[in-house]
Design an enzyme around this catalytic site. Structure first.
Site, short mmCIF file in Angstrom:
data_model
loop_
_atom_site.label_atom_id
_atom_site.label_comp_id
_atom_site.label_asym_id
_atom_site.label_seq_id
_atom_site.Cartn_x
_atom_site.Cartn_y
_atom_site.Cartn_z
N CYS A 1 0.85 -1.20 0.00
CA CYS A 1 0.00 0.00 0.00
C CYS A 1 0.88 1.24 0.00
O CYS A 1 1.43 1.62 1.05
CB CYS A 1 -0.92 -0.04 1.22
SG CYS A 1 -2.01 1.39 1.34
N CYS B 1 -0.27 4.10 2.18
CA CYS B 1 -0.15 3.84 3.62
C CYS B 1 1.29 4.00 4.08
O CYS B 1 1.56 4.58 5.12
CB CYS B 1 -0.60 2.42 3.97
SG CYS B 1 -2.18 1.96 3.27
N ASP B 2 2.22 3.44 3.33
CA ASP B 2 3.58 3.28 3.84
C ASP B 2 4.65 4.06 3.08
O ASP B 2 5.82 4.06 3.49
CB ASP B 2 3.95 1.79 3.82
CG ASP B 2 2.97 0.97 4.66
OD1 ASP B 2 2.46 1.51 5.66
OD2 ASP B 2 2.70 -0.19 4.32
C1 LIG Z 1 0.17 -4.33 4.58
C2 LIG Z 1 -1.03 -3.42 4.55
C3 LIG Z 1 -0.94 -2.16 5.15
C4 LIG Z 1 -2.03 -1.30 5.13
N1 LIG Z 1 -1.91 -0.10 5.75
C5 LIG Z 1 -2.98 0.75 5.78
C6 LIG Z 1 -2.89 2.02 6.43
O1 LIG Z 1 -1.84 2.40 6.97
N2 LIG Z 1 -3.99 2.80 6.42
C7 LIG Z 1 -5.17 2.44 5.80
O2 LIG Z 1 -6.14 3.19 5.86
N3 LIG Z 1 -5.27 1.24 5.18
C8 LIG Z 1 -4.21 0.40 5.14
N4 LIG Z 1 -4.30 -0.80 4.49
C9 LIG Z 1 -5.57 -1.13 3.81
C10 LIG Z 1 -6.63 -1.56 4.85
O3 LIG Z 1 -6.06 -2.49 5.75
C11 LIG Z 1 -7.83 -2.15 4.14
O4 LIG Z 1 -8.34 -1.20 3.24
C12 LIG Z 1 -8.94 -2.51 5.17
O5 LIG Z 1 -8.44 -3.43 6.11
C13 LIG Z 1 -10.15 -3.11 4.47
O6 LIG Z 1 -11.05 -3.49 5.44
P1 LIG Z 1 -12.21 -4.57 5.18
O7 LIG Z 1 -12.89 -4.75 6.48
O8 LIG Z 1 -12.99 -4.16 4.00
O9 LIG Z 1 -11.46 -5.90 4.73
P2 LIG Z 1 -10.24 -6.79 5.44
O10 LIG Z 1 -9.47 -5.89 6.31
O11 LIG Z 1 -9.63 -7.45 4.31
O12 LIG Z 1 -11.07 -7.78 6.35
C14 LIG Z 1 -11.80 -8.83 5.79
C15 LIG Z 1 -11.93 -9.94 6.83
O13 LIG Z 1 -12.79 -10.93 6.32
C16 LIG Z 1 -12.30 -12.20 6.68
N5 LIG Z 1 -12.80 -13.19 5.70
C17 LIG Z 1 -12.55 -13.25 4.37
N6 LIG Z 1 -13.20 -14.28 3.80
C18 LIG Z 1 -13.88 -14.90 4.81
C19 LIG Z 1 -14.73 -16.04 4.85
N7 LIG Z 1 -15.04 -16.78 3.75
N8 LIG Z 1 -15.26 -16.41 6.06
C20 LIG Z 1 -14.98 -15.68 7.18
N9 LIG Z 1 -14.17 -14.58 7.19
C21 LIG Z 1 -13.63 -14.20 6.01
C22 LIG Z 1 -10.78 -12.05 6.60
O14 LIG Z 1 -10.12 -13.02 7.40
C23 LIG Z 1 -10.61 -10.62 7.15
O15 LIG Z 1 -10.39 -10.62 8.54
C24 LIG Z 1 -3.24 -1.68 4.49
C25 LIG Z 1 -3.33 -2.95 3.90
C26 LIG Z 1 -2.25 -3.81 3.93
C27 LIG Z 1 -2.36 -5.18 3.31
#
Ligand SMILES: Cc1cc2nc3c(=O)[nH]c(=O)nc-3n(C[C@H](O)[C@H](O)[C@H](O)COP(=O)(O)OP(=O)(O)OC[C@H]3O[C@@H](n4cnc5c(N)ncnc54)[C@H](O)[C@@H]3O)c2cc1C
Length: 302
Positions: free
Chosen positions: A133, A136-137
Site C-alpha cells: 500500500c 499507507c507506507d
Molecule cells: C500491509 C497493509 C498495510 C495497510 N496499511 C494501511 C494504512 O496504513 N492505512 C489504511 O487506511 N489502510 C491500510 N491498508 C488497507 C486496509 O487495511 C484495508 O483497506 C482494510 O483493512 C479493508 O477493510 P475490510 O474490512 O474491508 O477488509 P479486510 O481488512 O480485508 O477484512 C476482511 C476480513 O474478512 C475475513 N474473511 C474473508 N473471507 C472470509 C470467509 N469466507 N469467512 C470468514 N471470514 C472471512 C478475513 O479473514 C478478514 O479478517 C493496508 C493494507 C495492507 C495489506
C-alpha cells in the site's frame, strides 16, 4: 436450526466490526463470522497513521479495539470460515465449517487481499521493507529508494504517488510498456526520480533484517542483476474474497461485489462493505464508513 440473527456480518475487518458496532447499537442481534483474527488486513501493518484522530496505532491493536467496542454493545463473534451462502432463502443461510447460521440481513465484508509475488521470503518481510500500500507506507521512505512492482493503473498511480514522497522510484514491470491508461504515461516519464526496469521480474528480495535490495531477472534473456533499494512496493492487483459467493450476488469482472455508496447489492437485504465492493479507495477509513452505512441500510431494510 441455529439462532436467526437480524444481521450476520461476514468478515471481521474494519468494515465488518464497524457494521457490527452500528447494528448492535441499533439493538439488532448481530453475529460476526471471521475465519482468522479481528482486524483483517490491518493486522499486517505495524503502523497506521491515517485513521482520523489517532496519531499512530498498530493494526492488530486497532482491530482488537474495533472488535471489543462492537462486542461491548452486544455483537457476537464466531471464528469460522464461510464456505457457501444461500442469499435467496428466507432467512438467508450461511454455511461455515462450524455449521449453518441464519440472518434476516447479511453484510458481506470479506475484504480484498493484495496479490503476492509468491517469493519464499516475501511474507517474512511484510512491514520490514515489503509493502502493498503506497499511500499507507510510502512516507516512511522519504529520503530512500524503493522498487515499485507492477504495470497496471494502480501500479502507475502508486509510482506517481511515491515519486512525490520518496527520493527515487524504480518501476519494475515484466513487459516493455505499461498496461496503465495513457493518462499516467506522460507524468511518469517526466518524473525525474522514476527509473524503469522493463521486461523484468523480481526473482528475490534481499534483506538484512530489513530490505536491502532485489535480484531482478530479465524476462526475455533470463539475465539477473542486483539492485539496491530500501523498500519494495508490490502493486500487482488484489484478490477479493468472494469465491463462496459465485452465483449468489452480482460480481464485476475482477470478482468485486457490485455495490455503490449505499452498499446495497442486487439481492434485497444483502449489503457489501469495505474493500470487497466496487470502489475507488480501499483504506481503513473507507471500510469503516461503509460498515456504518451497511448497518444503517440493514436496519432500514428490517
Ligand atoms: C500491509 C497493509 C498495510 C495497510 N496499511 C494501511 C494504512 O496504513 N492505512 C489504511 O487506511 N489502510 C491500510 N491498508 C488497507 C486496509 O487495511 C484495508 O483497506 C482494510 O483493512 C479493508 O477493510 P475490510 O474490512 O474491508 O477488509 P479486510 O481488512 O480485508 O477484512 C476482511 C476480513 O474478512 C475475513 N474473511 C474473508 N473471507 C472470509 C470467509 N469466507 N469467512 C470468514 N471470514 C472471512 C478475513 O479473514 C478478514 O479478517 C493496508 C493494507 C495492507 C495489506
Amino acid at each position: 436450526m441455529s439462532r436467526i440473527y437480524d444481521t450476520v456480518v461476514i468478515g471481521g475487518g474494519p468494515a465488518g466490526y464497524t457494521a457490527a458496532l452500528y447494528a448492535a447499537r441499533a439493538r439488532l442481534s448481530v453475529l460476526v463470522l471471521e475465519r482468522m483474527a479481528a482486524g483483517g488486513q490491518m493486522t499486517l501493518t505495524g503502523e497506521i497513521e491515517n485513521y482520523p484522530g489517532i496519531a499512530s496505532i498498530d493494526g492488530f491493536t486497532l482491530g482488537m479495539q474495533m472488535q471489543e467496542r462492537a462486542e461491548h454493545f452486544g455483537a457476537v463473534t464466531e471464528y469460522t470460515e464461510v464456505t457457501a451462502v444461500d442469499l435467496a432463502a428466507d432467512p438467508k443461510r450461511i454455511d461455515t465449517w462450524s455449521g449453518e447460521f441464519y440472518g434476516k440481513t447479511v453484510i458481506i465484508a470479506t475484504g480484498a487481499d493484495p496479490r503476492r509475488l509468491g517469493l519464499a521470503e516475501e511474507e517474512d518481510l511484510v512491514g520490514r521493507g515489503v509493502h502493498y500500500c503506497a499511500h499507507c507506507d510510502g512516507r516512511f521512505y522519504k529520503d530512500k529508494t524503493v522498487l515499485l512492482v507492477g504495470g497496471g493503473n494502480s501500479a502507475a498511480a502508486d509510482a506517481l504517488y511515491l515519486s512525490r514522497v520518496v527520493r527515487k522510484v524504480i518501476l519494475v514491470h515484466r513487459r516493455d510498456t505499461l498496461r496503465a491508461t495513457k493518462i499516467y504515461h506522460e507524468p511518469l516519464m517526466q518524473a525525474e526520480n522514476v527509473e524503469f526496469c522493463w521486461n523484468s521480474r523480481v526473482a528475490q528480495i534481499l534483506s538484512d533484517k530489513t530490505v536491502t535490495g532485489a535480484i531482478l531477472e530479465n524476462t526475455q534473456t533470463g539475465e539477473q542483476t542486483e539492485v539496491a533499494c530500501d523498500g519494495v512496493f508490490i502493486s500487482i492487483g488484489r484478490q477479493p474474497a468472494t469465491a463462496f459467493l459465485q452465483g449468489q450476488v452480482a460480481l464485476d469482472d475482477a470478482g468485486y461485489i457490485v455495490a455503490g455508496e449505499t452498499t446495497e447489492t442486487n439481492v434485497p437485504g444483502v449489503f457489501a462493505a469495505g474493500d470487497v465492493r466496487t470502489k475507488s479507495l480501499r483504506q481503513v477509513v473507507t471500510a469503516a464508513a461503509d460498515g456504518a452505512v451497511a448497518a444503517d441500510m440493514a436496519e432500514k431494510y428490517l
